[in-house]
Design an enzyme around this catalytic site. Sequence first.
Site, PDB file in Angstrom:
ATOM      1  N   SER A 168      30.140  41.178  37.428  1.00 11.33           N
ATOM      2  CA  SER A 168      29.124  41.409  37.136  1.00 11.33           C
ATOM      3  C   SER A 168      28.986  40.074  36.069  1.00 11.33           C
ATOM      4  CB  SER A 168      28.460  42.918  36.103  1.00 11.33           C
ATOM      5  OG  SER A 168      27.214  42.557  36.607  1.00 11.33           O
ATOM      6  N   ASP A 194      30.918  40.211  42.388  1.00 14.44           N
ATOM      7  CA  ASP A 194      29.698  40.184  42.301  1.00 14.44           C
ATOM      8  C   ASP A 194      28.735  39.777  41.118  1.00 14.44           C
ATOM      9  OD1 ASP A 194      27.465  40.624  44.544  1.00 14.44           O
ATOM     10  OD2 ASP A 194      26.266  42.728  43.237  1.00 14.44           O
ATOM     11  N   ARG A 208      28.020  28.842  34.230  1.00 18.51           N
ATOM     12  CA  ARG A 208      28.108  30.030  35.248  1.00 18.51           C
ATOM     13  C   ARG A 208      29.663  29.858  35.560  1.00 18.51           C
ATOM     14  NH1 ARG A 208      27.937  27.884  39.624  1.00 18.51           N
ATOM     15  NH2 ARG A 208      26.622  26.934  40.423  1.00 18.51           N
ATOM     16  N   ASP A 213      36.575  26.131  36.372  1.00 23.02           N
ATOM     17  CA  ASP A 213      37.205  26.948  35.336  1.00 23.02           C
ATOM     18  C   ASP A 213      38.450  27.915  35.456  1.00 23.02           C
ATOM     19  OD1 ASP A 213      34.379  26.858  34.173  1.00 23.02           O
ATOM     20  OD2 ASP A 213      33.845  28.275  35.479  1.00 23.02           O
ATOM     21  N   HIS A 279      26.259  46.732  44.425  1.00 24.04           N
ATOM     22  CA  HIS A 279      26.759  45.670  42.620  1.00 24.04           C
ATOM     23  C   HIS A 279      28.054  46.183  43.029  1.00 24.04           C
ATOM     24  CE1 HIS A 279      26.608  43.411  40.346  1.00 24.04           C
ATOM     25  NE2 HIS A 279      26.319  44.129  38.840  1.00 24.04           N
TER      26      HIS A 279
END
Length: 500
Positions: A168, A194, A208, A213, A279
């Site tokens: 998350s 997720d 984000r 990354d 989720h």
Amino acid sequence: MENSLCVSIFLVLCIFIQSSAHGQSLGLESFGRRSRAVETKETSQETRTRFLLFKEETDKSCQIRLNHSDTLQQCGFNSSLPLVMIVHGWLMEASLENWIWQMVAALKSQLARPVNVALAEWVTLAHTHYSIAVRNTRLVGQEIAALLQWLEESVHFSPSNVHLIGYSLGAHVSGFAGSYMSGKHKIGRITGLDAAGLLFKRASPNDRLSPDDANFVDAIHTFTQEHMGLSVGIKQPIAHYDFYPNGGSYQPGCHFLELYKHIAKHGLNAITQTIKCAHERSVHLFIDSLLHADMQSTAYPCRDMDSFSQGLCLSCKKGRCNTLGYYARQEQQSKKSKSLFLVTRAQSPFKVYHYQLKIQFINQTEKPVEPTFAVSLLGTKEEMQKIPITLNKGITSNKTYSFLITLDLDIGELIMIKFKWENSMVWSNVWNTVQIIIPWGRKSLHSGLVLKSIRVKAGETQQRMTFCSENMNDLQLHPTQEKTFVRCESNSKKLKQKIR
Ligand SMILES: *[C@@H]1O[C@H](CO)[C@@H](O)[C@H](O)[C@H]1NC(C)=O
Ligand SMILES: *[C@@H]1O[C@H](CO)[C@@H](O)[C@H](O)[C@H]1NC(C)=O
Ligand SMILES: *[C@@H]1O[C@H](CO)[C@@H](O)[C@H](O)[C@H]1NC(C)=O
Ligand SMILES: *[C@@H]1O[C@H](CO)[C@@H](O)[C@H](O)[C@H]1NC(C)=O
């Protein structure tokens, strides 16, 4: 119906977010108090994220402190082994969620090659109003990067040996950790489970989780269903490989109708458990890949779930498929994200076996019908009975139709298919059926559907097979009738004779 249920899930989610918003003054107060605490702490050089390393016994954790090499020894950090660090997300309650201990246990007990297992614990920054927690993600990412850089400088532990697993908001925290790394080595791998969608949907890749990354970034999307332009999980691709189980928008077994089952399992936590079900499924799919090393789920490149549901995307040519979870093949052939799809079961083990069935129908009926079919598949190991197939439209022309069939079991090599034209419950269909069965006119004697062969592609083995009707003298299929198909190779002579 499905939609209204989803709306209600969404509303309940809103209530949760609202309720934490109402506690905002409280949240902000403690937030302010903590920032003052930071000032005093800064002199004593503490990070606000706590880094916990798990020793042999999984529930015993030991805190590693940045710039304190002695804590590495105390906690049993082994610099010749990789480091897997779990990063949790926004918290509704001021305690860690259960899945963390399940993930730690799986990482500790299931891997052939042991790893250092750690948790980046940022409870005090995560249990607050969602938008404040979002703001805190950069700080936590920065602190993780500081820890990793310190490990590189102090014990020559390369960041390329690090795997961050973020759930998350934790997925974006991991992304920030990756972008704050300033040395020449990138983080080895980031897995986003997720990744949060709220307030991140329109963010630029710098704001984000994104493929740059880490050396390898994979993401599992499980709750991306949008309502009023908002979604809990992020829908767009954010990794080298983006996995969309069951299309990614919602997950089987997470329906509100399953609430009673969840009450039996989770007691009072059932409602939260149901809200978080889709989720959190991303997490459980990942844990499942560790627990069932022999049942890895293959995911297939596809444009969307619609095409996937027609069985059109089971090709793994040129290594285009990948494995969902811990054992994903780590490669980035191109900068472009690859979106992979798969179907899963509603509970562990989640793996299914995917098959495409391609059938050419020759329409010899006079009245329109909307047939429903059922197939039974007989393999060398198992038999699966009466799997329903529904056509979106009636069969009006001589067309080839493609279906996706998924099986919970490995049936071995497919050797026989039974294809049945089920009776439909719709009255107009019944009437048509009667007309087809009882020939009123002479012409109707020949009325029915002709299926010459069924072409099958097995996703998991990539094997292609063709099945021919067992009885080549009677190819017409009538309502309620079942026909048996066997591998053509064995009666290809008969087939050739028939075709001539
Ligand atoms: C750790 O050490 C580095 C270099 O000595 C220093 O810049 C940094 O502020 C220290 N951080 C903490 C949290 O102790
Ligand atoms: C660290 O791991 C290596 C490789 O598994 C092992 O040989 C070594 O004994 C470990 N060191 C410690 C101090 O446990
Ligand atoms: C077959 O074609 C006829 C003539 O086009 C059509 O009326 C009928 O609906 C078709 N049959 C089916 C099963 O759809
Ligand atoms: C379908 O094929 C059959 C037999 O080959 C033929 O008689 C019929 O006209 C075709 N129907 C259509 C709609 O093309």
